[in-house]
Design a protein around this motif. Structure first.
Motif, PDB file in Angstrom:
ATOM      1  N   HIS A   1       0.855  -1.188   0.000  1.00  0.00           N
ATOM      2  CA  HIS A   1       0.000   0.000   0.000  1.00  0.00           C
ATOM      3  C   HIS A   1       0.892   1.240   0.000  1.00  0.00           C
ATOM      4  CE1 HIS A   1      -4.061   1.518   0.438  1.00  0.00           C
ATOM      5  NE2 HIS A   1      -3.665   2.355   1.384  1.00  0.00           N
ATOM      6  N   PRO A   2       0.438   2.368  -0.580  1.00  0.00           N
ATOM      7  CA  PRO A   2       1.310   3.555  -0.636  1.00  0.00           C
ATOM      8  C   PRO A   2       1.722   4.080   0.740  1.00  0.00           C
ATOM      9  CG  PRO A   2      -0.495   3.781  -2.196  1.00  0.00           C
ATOM     10  CD  PRO A   2      -0.804   2.566  -1.347  1.00  0.00           C
ATOM     11  N   ALA A   3       0.742   4.434   1.580  1.00  0.00           N
ATOM     12  CA  ALA A   3       1.042   4.978   2.914  1.00  0.00           C
ATOM     13  C   ALA A   3      -0.125   4.670   3.838  1.00  0.00           C
ATOM     14  CB  ALA A   3       1.270   6.489   2.845  1.00  0.00           C
ATOM     15  N   HIS A   4       0.163   4.630   5.131  1.00  0.00           N
ATOM     16  CA  HIS A   4      -0.900   4.342   6.093  1.00  0.00           C
ATOM     17  C   HIS A   4      -1.657   5.632   6.402  1.00  0.00           C
ATOM     18  CE1 HIS A   4      -3.289   2.519   9.072  1.00  0.00           C
ATOM     19  NE2 HIS A   4      -2.659   3.042  10.122  1.00  0.00           N
ATOM     20  N   MET A   5      -2.983   5.594   6.188  1.00  0.00           N
ATOM     21  CA  MET A   5      -3.838   6.747   6.446  1.00  0.00           C
ATOM     22  C   MET A   5      -4.892   6.366   7.493  1.00  0.00           C
ATOM     23  SD  MET A   5      -2.416   8.776   4.249  1.00  0.00           S
ATOM     24  CE  MET A   5      -3.499  10.200   4.113  1.00  0.00           C
ATOM     25  N   ASP A   6      -5.439   7.360   8.159  1.00  0.00           N
ATOM     26  CA  ASP A   6      -6.417   7.077   9.215  1.00  0.00           C
ATOM     27  C   ASP A   6      -7.627   6.312   8.689  1.00  0.00           C
ATOM     28  OD1 ASP A   6      -7.502   9.192   7.777  1.00  0.00           O
ATOM     29  OD2 ASP A   6      -7.969  10.433   9.539  1.00  0.00           O
ATOM     30  N   TYR A   7      -8.031   6.575   7.446  1.00  0.00           N
ATOM     31  CA  TYR A   7      -9.213   5.902   6.905  1.00  0.00           C
ATOM     32  C   TYR A   7      -8.968   4.443   6.529  1.00  0.00           C
ATOM     33  CZ  TYR A   7      -7.019   7.338   2.451  1.00  0.00           C
ATOM     34  OH  TYR A   7      -6.139   7.548   1.409  1.00  0.00           O
ATOM     35  N   ARG A   8      -7.723   3.975   6.635  1.00  0.00           N
ATOM     36  CA  ARG A   8      -7.420   2.566   6.400  1.00  0.00           C
ATOM     37  C   ARG A   8      -7.174   1.803   7.717  1.00  0.00           C
ATOM     38  NH1 ARG A   8      -9.564   2.625   2.194  1.00  0.00           N
ATOM     39  NH2 ARG A   8      -8.594   2.823   0.137  1.00  0.00           N
ATOM     40  N   GLN A   9      -7.162   2.509   8.843  1.00  0.00           N
ATOM     41  CA  GLN A   9      -6.816   1.896  10.126  1.00  0.00           C
ATOM     42  C   GLN A   9      -7.705   0.692  10.457  1.00  0.00           C
ATOM     43  OE1 GLN A   9      -4.296   2.777  12.339  1.00  0.00           O
ATOM     44  NE2 GLN A   9      -4.884   1.098  13.695  1.00  0.00           N
TER      45      GLN A   9
ATOM     46  N   ILE B   1       1.956  -8.917   6.918  1.00  0.00           N
ATOM     47  CA  ILE B   1       3.029  -7.925   6.915  1.00  0.00           C
ATOM     48  C   ILE B   1       2.625  -6.802   5.973  1.00  0.00           C
ATOM     49  CG2 ILE B   1       4.327  -9.236   5.155  1.00  0.00           C
ATOM     50  CD1 ILE B   1       6.876  -7.947   6.324  1.00  0.00           C
ATOM     51  N   PHE B   2       2.742  -5.572   6.440  1.00  0.00           N
ATOM     52  CA  PHE B   2       2.367  -4.403   5.654  1.00  0.00           C
ATOM     53  C   PHE B   2       3.623  -3.774   5.058  1.00  0.00           C
ATOM     54  CE2 PHE B   2      -0.901  -4.956   8.861  1.00  0.00           C
ATOM     55  CZ  PHE B   2      -2.066  -4.845   8.121  1.00  0.00           C
ATOM     56  N   ILE B   3       3.581  -3.548   3.757  1.00  0.00           N
ATOM     57  CA  ILE B   3       4.681  -2.869   3.069  1.00  0.00           C
ATOM     58  C   ILE B   3       4.149  -1.542   2.535  1.00  0.00           C
ATOM     59  CG2 ILE B   3       6.205  -2.905   1.059  1.00  0.00           C
ATOM     60  CD1 ILE B   3       6.526  -5.878   1.424  1.00  0.00           C
ATOM     61  N   PHE B   4       4.729  -0.436   2.994  1.00  0.00           N
ATOM     62  CA  PHE B   4       4.312   0.903   2.562  1.00  0.00           C
ATOM     63  C   PHE B   4       5.394   1.496   1.659  1.00  0.00           C
ATOM     64  CE2 PHE B   4       2.173   0.234   6.676  1.00  0.00           C
ATOM     65  CZ  PHE B   4       0.855   0.368   6.254  1.00  0.00           C
ATOM     66  N   THR B   5       4.962   1.934   0.479  1.00  0.00           N
ATOM     67  CA  THR B   5       5.928   2.376  -0.532  1.00  0.00           C
ATOM     68  C   THR B   5       6.139   3.895  -0.560  1.00  0.00           C
ATOM     69  OG1 THR B   5       4.177   2.491  -2.212  1.00  0.00           O
ATOM     70  CG2 THR B   5       5.379   0.407  -2.003  1.00  0.00           C
ATOM     71  N   LYS B   6       5.220   4.658   0.061  1.00  0.00           N
ATOM     72  CA  LYS B   6       5.337   6.123   0.019  1.00  0.00           C
ATOM     73  C   LYS B   6       5.102   6.757   1.378  1.00  0.00           C
ATOM     74  CE  LYS B   6       3.933   6.550  -4.833  1.00  0.00           C
ATOM     75  NZ  LYS B   6       2.952   7.164  -5.780  1.00  0.00           N
ATOM     76  N   GLN B   7       5.311   6.007   2.440  1.00  0.00           N
ATOM     77  CA  GLN B   7       5.107   6.565   3.775  1.00  0.00           C
ATOM     78  C   GLN B   7       6.026   7.769   3.976  1.00  0.00           C
ATOM     79  OE1 GLN B   7       2.737   5.252   5.683  1.00  0.00           O
ATOM     80  NE2 GLN B   7       2.980   6.448   7.541  1.00  0.00           N
TER      81      GLN B   7
ATOM     82  N   SER C   1       0.343   7.274  11.805  1.00  0.00           N
ATOM     83  CA  SER C   1       1.488   6.498  12.283  1.00  0.00           C
ATOM     84  C   SER C   1       1.186   5.012  12.153  1.00  0.00           C
ATOM     85  CB  SER C   1       1.777   6.827  13.750  1.00  0.00           C
ATOM     86  OG  SER C   1       2.103   8.194  13.901  1.00  0.00           O
ATOM     87  N   ILE C   2       2.175   4.258  11.742  1.00  0.00           N
ATOM     88  CA  ILE C   2       2.001   2.809  11.615  1.00  0.00           C
ATOM     89  C   ILE C   2       2.017   2.197  13.017  1.00  0.00           C
ATOM     90  CG2 ILE C   2       2.949   0.689  10.631  1.00  0.00           C
ATOM     91  CD1 ILE C   2       4.388   2.508   8.562  1.00  0.00           C
ATOM     92  N   PRO C   3       0.971   1.475  13.402  1.00  0.00           N
ATOM     93  CA  PRO C   3       0.952   0.868  14.752  1.00  0.00           C
ATOM     94  C   PRO C   3       2.184  -0.001  14.979  1.00  0.00           C
ATOM     95  CG  PRO C   3      -1.215   0.717  13.747  1.00  0.00           C
ATOM     96  CD  PRO C   3      -0.291   1.218  12.674  1.00  0.00           C
ATOM     97  N   PRO C   4       2.870   0.165  16.103  1.00  0.00           N
ATOM     98  CA  PRO C   4       4.106  -0.577  16.356  1.00  0.00           C
ATOM     99  C   PRO C   4       3.916  -2.083  16.459  1.00  0.00           C
ATOM    100  CG  PRO C   4       3.396   0.618  18.325  1.00  0.00           C
ATOM    101  CD  PRO C   4       2.540   1.088  17.201  1.00  0.00           C
TER     102      PRO C   4
END
Length: 371
Positions: A7-15, A28-34, A47-50
């Motif tokens: 996914h490009p980046a983690h946004m609140d609407y995807r939480q 496993i989440f891979i973010f390409t534009k965080q 923020s990506i949950p730890p």
């Protein structure tokens, strides 16, 4: 089962959606534009949950606007990583090739629905996307426009799973009185909120408003947001001698509830520009959560699911200033009807903006893929 989500980046609407995936599967989440915004506009990412297993692959190895370093890192992860299925909404060309080489499962999570061959490169990429769509194990189409698009491409209907995009309900957040702040207590406020870039079609909104301003003396246009085209649109407003207009600049997540709450009508006048358009437009959902009438063009994906003409707003033809002018004027003509339209918006929002069914539909697409 091990799933990689690209996914490009983690946004609140995807939480909520991603949290449900993480609970149900070994993910496993891979973010390409965080940490990197769209089209040079800074965006407020979450923020990506730890506790999530995740990786951020963006790099500083850029050629033009392409992150070549990220593509190399992503290729390595997918060619040598341990997983059973890839769920991706971005970089699908690389993801699909890796899946085929590794003989794994592939779920295409997509909101896109318009394929214009605007150049030779785009023509080749569109053909590749059609090939990927037809050979995906399943497709999670976020919106009716996306669903219809893939059926029309020849994808078997049984492997396309559809749900409207979901947005955060900001209506319960703390607010300040924006009308008092800008001394607009007696005004009917028309609001645009978003990135100020060409595809948003703001020149058509400003031109329509300049006509409205001749008819209605108590209206005001707020253009909330920032972007590379802001100066251009400010100049257009100046040339048209628009008086009741405010360009606010960037609005933070903490402030947007105050803007939605203050407006009377929300407008998203996006256009088709080369291969670009508005695949969804989450601001439509967000405004509807505040019980507001909404107007959007046919270049906005959300319009096909969230707007019913003359019920909670209007869907208009892109670049049509006359139709936009008439639609706004029609809503403004009756306070009673405007309030009723807003109430209907909230009802549609509550019915369709459902994160539980959103997550369930995504799970169904994954289960179908691995069946």
């Amino acid at each position: 089962m091990k799933i990689i989500v690209v996914h490009p980046a983690h946004m609140d609407y995807r939480q909520d959606l991603f949290e449900s995936l993480n609970k149900k599967y070994d993910t496993i989440f891979i973010f390409t534009k965080q940490g990197r915004g769209q089209e040079g506009v800074k965006e407020e990412q979450a923020s990506i949950p730890p506790e999530w297993e995740s990786k951020v692959l963006k790099s500083n190895f850029l050629i033009g606007r392409k992150d070549i370093g990220m593509y190399l890192r992503l290729s390595k992860e997918l060619l040598f990583g341990n997983y059973d299925l890839i769920l991706t909404s971005t970089s699908w060309y690389i993801c699909w090739i890796a899946v085929k080489l590794r003989r794994k499962k592939f779920v295409f999570m997509t909101e896109f629905w318009r394929w214009q061959d605007t150049s030779f490169t785009r023509k080749v990429l569109n053909k590749f996307t059609r090939l990927i769509a037809k050979n995906s194990d399943s497709i999670f189409a976020m919106g009716t426009n996306a669903y219809r698009s893939y059926i029309e491409l020849g994808v078997k209907e049984e492997k396309v799973f559809m749900h409207p995009q979901c947005a955060i309900d900001y209506s319960e957040l703390p607010m300040f009185n924006l009308r008092v702040k800008y001394k607009l207590e007696d005004k009917k406020i028309i609001l645009f909120l978003g990135r100020i870039v060409k595809i948003k079609g703001l020149d058509y909104l400003i031109k329509s408003f300049s006509r409205l301003e001749q008819d209605e003396k108590n209206i005001f246009l707020i253009i909330a947001g920032d972007g590379p085209d802001r100066i251009k649109y400010e100049q257009i407003a100046k040339e048209l001698d628009v008086k009741n207009i405010l360009f606010t600049g960037r609005v933070s997540k903490k402030e947007i509830s105050s803007y939605y709450n203050a407006c009377d009508i929300f407008v998203l006048p996006s256009i088709f520009y080369k291969q670009s358009y508005e695949p969804w437009g989450l601001v439509i959902n967000e405004a509807m959560a505040f019980s507001r009438p909404v107007i959007a063009t046919n270049a906005v994906g959300a319009s096909g699911d969230m707007i019913e003409n003359n019920y909670n707003g209007y869907i208009i033809k892109e670049k049509d200033t006359d139709e936009l002018y008439k639609s706004i004027k029609m809503i403004l003509s009756s306070d009673k009807n405007m309030k009723l339209m807003g109430e209907r918006s909230r009802k549609i929002f509550e019915k369709k903006n459902n994160y539980n069914s959103f997550s369930e539909t995504l799970s169904l697409s994954i289960e179908y893929a691995i069946k």
